[in-house]
Design an enzyme around this catalytic site. Structure first.
Site, mmCIF file in Angstrom:
data_model
loop_
_atom_site.group_PDB
_atom_site.id
_atom_site.type_symbol
_atom_site.label_atom_id
_atom_site.label_comp_id
_atom_site.label_asym_id
_atom_site.label_seq_id
_atom_site.Cartn_x
_atom_site.Cartn_y
_atom_site.Cartn_z
ATOM 1 N N GLU A 150 -1.039 0.210 0.938
ATOM 2 C CA GLU A 150 -0.644 0.465 2.337
ATOM 3 C C GLU A 150 0.052 -0.732 2.967
ATOM 4 O O GLU A 150 -0.346 -1.197 4.043
ATOM 5 C CB GLU A 150 -1.875 0.885 3.159
ATOM 6 C CG GLU A 150 -2.459 2.202 2.692
ATOM 7 C CD GLU A 150 -3.575 2.768 3.567
ATOM 8 O OE1 GLU A 150 -4.050 2.058 4.463
ATOM 9 O OE2 GLU A 150 -3.957 3.932 3.331
ATOM 10 N N GLU A 197 -4.873 8.466 -2.058
ATOM 11 C CA GLU A 197 -5.981 8.513 -1.088
ATOM 12 C C GLU A 197 -5.846 9.799 -0.295
ATOM 13 O O GLU A 197 -4.861 9.971 0.430
ATOM 14 C CB GLU A 197 -5.961 7.312 -0.133
ATOM 15 C CG GLU A 197 -6.402 6.023 -0.769
ATOM 16 C CD GLU A 197 -6.599 4.883 0.240
ATOM 17 O OE1 GLU A 197 -7.028 5.159 1.373
ATOM 18 O OE2 GLU A 197 -6.304 3.740 -0.129
HETATM 19 O O1 AHR Z 1 -10.316 4.602 1.947
HETATM 20 C C1 AHR Z 1 -10.541 3.817 3.066
HETATM 21 C C2 AHR Z 1 -9.297 3.020 3.469
HETATM 22 O O2 AHR Z 1 -8.326 3.895 3.940
HETATM 23 C C3 AHR Z 1 -8.604 2.259 2.374
HETATM 24 O O3 AHR Z 1 -9.141 1.014 2.165
HETATM 25 C C4 AHR Z 1 -7.222 2.120 2.905
HETATM 26 O O4 AHR Z 1 -6.258 2.038 1.885
HETATM 27 C C5 AHR Z 1 -7.039 3.325 3.796
HETATM 28 O O5 AHR Z 1 -6.533 2.994 5.035
#
Ligand code: AHR
Length: 499
Positions: A172, A291
Site C-alpha cells: 500500500e 487483501e
Molecule cells: O489487513 C490490515 C491492514 O489493512 C494491512 O496491514 C494493510 O495493508 C491494510 O491497510
C-alpha cells in the site's frame, strides 16, 4: 421468486488458480503471537505453534499465505527475526504501535506454513528500506549456498533454500498512513529497480507491484497506470486491496458490495491492458487481490487500545451471519474474474479480521465467514464456467440493479464434479433456482449445503461456536437435464453434482 442459470462446459471464464484461496498473516495484534503461535498453550507443538489453530487452518485448505504484512512490513527489518532468539531485538513497531518481540521471523514462519500445507507469499520492505535489503532477503531465502546470506540461513539450521516463489514489492505504498509512502513516480521507479535486481538473483520468482490501497483512493487509476508504465517488464501482478462493511446498517446495500469489487477488478484489468497496448507488449499483467474481507466491526474498539503492548487484541472483528453472505458474494466475484485474478488473500487468517478466533491459553473457533471460504476453497477448484443468469434485480438508495442471485459454477474434471455456489440476497423471498444442466447429462446430486440463519446479526463465540454453521439438508431435485434448487431467503448455497 424464480431464477435460472445456464451452464455450458465449453463457455469458460478460465481455470481457477488455486492461489485465489490464499490468506494473510501479519505481525499485527494477536495474529502471530497468541494466534498461530503460543508456546505455553496446551495444544502447542514442538515449535510453539497451536495445533488447534492449525487444524482449523487446514480445513480452509489455504495454498498461499502472505507475510509478514501489511503495513507492518514497511518498517520491518527482516534480520531482527533470524538467528538465535536470545539475540533478537525488541522494537517499537510504528505501523500498529505495538512492541514486536521478533520471536517469530522468516524461518519460523516458513516452518509454520510448511506444517499448514501452504506456500509463503513474502513481502519486502519498500517503506524504510529498498532494493539492497530486498535482494539480501531473497538471497537468504532462495539462494542454495556459498554466499553470505545463503550460508547465514544454513547456519541458522535451514540447509535447504525456502524457494519462495511469490514476492510483494512493498505494501500500500500510495497510502498516506504507510511508513515511507511514495508518489506513483517514486514507487514505480523503486518497484522497477527492486524487481530488476531480484529477478537477476532468482529469475524463477514472480513479483507483485502495489496497486491502490482501495478503489476510492484519490490517485486510483493514475497510480496503477504510472506504476505499470515504469515496472511493466519486470513484474507479474498488480495488487488490489479492499475491505467492506455495513457501517449504516443497510443490509440490502451491504449485500451488494461485491458489485463494487467486480467494478474494481474490471477497472484494474482495463488499466493493465491500456499499458500493455501503449507498450506494444505481448505480456499480460495478472491481478493479485491480496487483501480482501469485511472490516469495520472493530474500528471503534481499536481506538481505545493503549499503545506499545505486545500482541494486543487489534482488529478483532466478530463476524455475523450477514458478513458470511457478503464473503460468499465476494468469493463468487473473485471466481467470476479468475481469468485475470490469479492470487487473492482473505485478510487475514487468525484473530485479526479473521475466520479463526482464539482465546489466549484457551479455545479456538470458527467465525461465520469461515464457512463460505472453506466451501469455496475445497469445492471451487477447477474451471469456472460463465454464469448465464436470469433473475430479478433490486435497487436501494445506494446501489442499482443488484441481481438477487450471485452465482458461479465450477467444473472439476479430475474429480468429475460440478459445484454451484449461490447466494440468495433477498431478505424476504426464497428463490426457485433452475439450473440448466443440458451439458451435464447424468449429473447426480452429491449434496446441497446451506448456510442460513434467521438473525442476520447472529455470531459464533467461544461459548456458542455452532450458532451459524452449515447443514447439508438443502433441497435440490435433479431431472434429466436440469436441477431445481431451493435457495432459501438470505442464504449461502453449495450445490455439488457428480458429473
Ligand atoms: O489487513 C490490515 C491492514 O489493512 C494491512 O496491514 C494493510 O495493508 C491494510 O491497510
Amino acid at each position: 421468486m424464480k431464477a435460472r442459470l445456464i451452464l455450458n462446459k465449453d463457455f469458460i471464464v478460465g481455470k481457477v488458480d488455486d492461489r485465489i484461496f490464499g490468506s494473510f498473516i501479519e505481525h499485527l495484534g494477536r495474529a502471530v503471537y497468541n494466534g498461530i503461535y503460543e508456546p505455553g498453550h496446551p495444544t502447542a507443538d514442538d515449535m510453539g505453534f497451536r495445533k488447534d489453530v492449525m487444524e482449523l487452518v487446514k480445513k480452509l485448505n489455504v495454498p498461499i499465505v502472505r507475510y509478514p504484512g501489511g503495513n507492518f512490513v514497511s518498517g520491518y527489518r527482516w534480520e531482527d527475526g533470524i538467528g538465535d532468539r536470545k539475540n533478537r531485538p525488541r522494537r517499537a513497531e510504528l505501523a500498529w504501535h505495538t512492541i514486536e518481540t521478533n520471536e517469530i521471523g522468516i524461518g519460523e514462519f516458513q516452518e509454520w506454513a510448511k506444517r499448514a500445507g501452504s506456500q509463503v507469499m513474502q513481502a519486502v520492505n519498500l517503506g524504510t528500506r529498498g532494493p539492497e535489503d530486498a535482494r539480501n532477503l531473497l538471497e537468504y531465502c532462495n539462494f542454495p549456498k556459498g554466499t553470505y546470506y545463503s550460508d547465514l540461513r544454513r547456519s541458522h539450521g535451514y540447509e535447504e533454500p525456502f524457494n519462495i516463489k511469490v514476492w510483494c514489492l512493498g505494501n500500500e505504498m500510495d497510502g498516506p498512513w504507510q511508513i515511507g509512502a511514495k508518489t506513483a513516480e517514486e514507487y514505480g521507479r523503486i518497484a522497477c529497480e527492486t524487481a530488476k535486481i531480484m529477478k537477476e538473483l532468482d529469475p524463477t520468482i514472480e513479483l507483485v507491484a502495489c496497486g491502490s490501497s482501495h478503489l476510492y483512493m484519490p490517485t486510483f487509476g493514475k497510480w496503477e497506470a504510472t506504476v505499470l508504465e515504469h515496472a511493466y517488464n519486470y513484474i507479474d501482478y498488480i495488487s488490489l486491496h479492499n475491505y467492506y462493511g455495513n457501517r449504516d446498517n443497510d443490509t440490502r446495500s451491504y449485500l451488494a458490495c461485491s458489485l463494487d469489487m467486480d467494478k474494481f477488478i474490471k477497472s484494474v484489468v482495463a488499466i493493465c491492458d491500456y499499458v500493455k497496448a501503449v507498450k506494444h507488449s505481448d505480456k499480460t499483467i495478472y491481478l493479485s487481490f491480496d487483501e480482501w474481507n469485511v472490516w469495520f466491526h472493530s474500528n471503534e474498539a481499536d481506538k481505545k487500545i493503549a499503545p506499545w503492548q505486545i500482541a494486543p487484541p487489534q482488529l478483532e472483528d466478530i463476524y455475523n451471519f450477514e458478513d458470511a453472505l457478503v464473503v460468499g458474494c465476494l468469493l463468487i466475484t473473485l471466481l467470476k474474474n479468475c481469468d485475470r485474478v490469479k492470487i487473492a488473500c482473505l485478510a487475514q487468517l487468525v484473530n485479526v479480521i479473521a475466520p479463526i478466533m482464539t482465546e489466549n491459553g484457551g479455545r479456538a473457533w470458527a467465525q461465520t465467514i469461515f464457512y463460505p471460504f472453506m466451501h469455496a476453497s475445497n469445492y471451487g477448484r477447477g474451471t469456472a464456467l460463465i454464469p448465464v443468469v436470469s433473475c430479478e434485480k433490486y435497487s436501494t438508495g445506494k446501489v442499482k440493479d443488484v441481481p438477487y442471485v450471485e452465482t458461479i459454477g465450477i467444473m472439476n474434471e479430475d474429480k468429475k464434479e460440478l459445484t454451484i455456489f449461490a447466494v440468495n440476497r433477498s431478505l424476504d423471498d426464497d428463490i426457485e433456482f433452475e439450473i440448466d444442466l443440458r451439458d451435464f447429462a447424468n449429473a447426480s446430486l452429491i449434496e446441497h449445503i446451506v448456510l442460513e440463519h434467521d438473525d442476520m446479526k447472529a455470531v459464533n463465540t467461544a461459548d456458542n461456536p455452532d450458532t451459524v454453521v452449515p447443514h447439508s439438508n438443502g433441497i435440490t431435485d435433479v431431472s434429466a437435464d436440469k436441477a431445481i434448487a431451493r435457495l432459501n431467503k438470505h442464504s449461502w448455497n453449495v450445490i455439488r453434482f457428480s458429473i
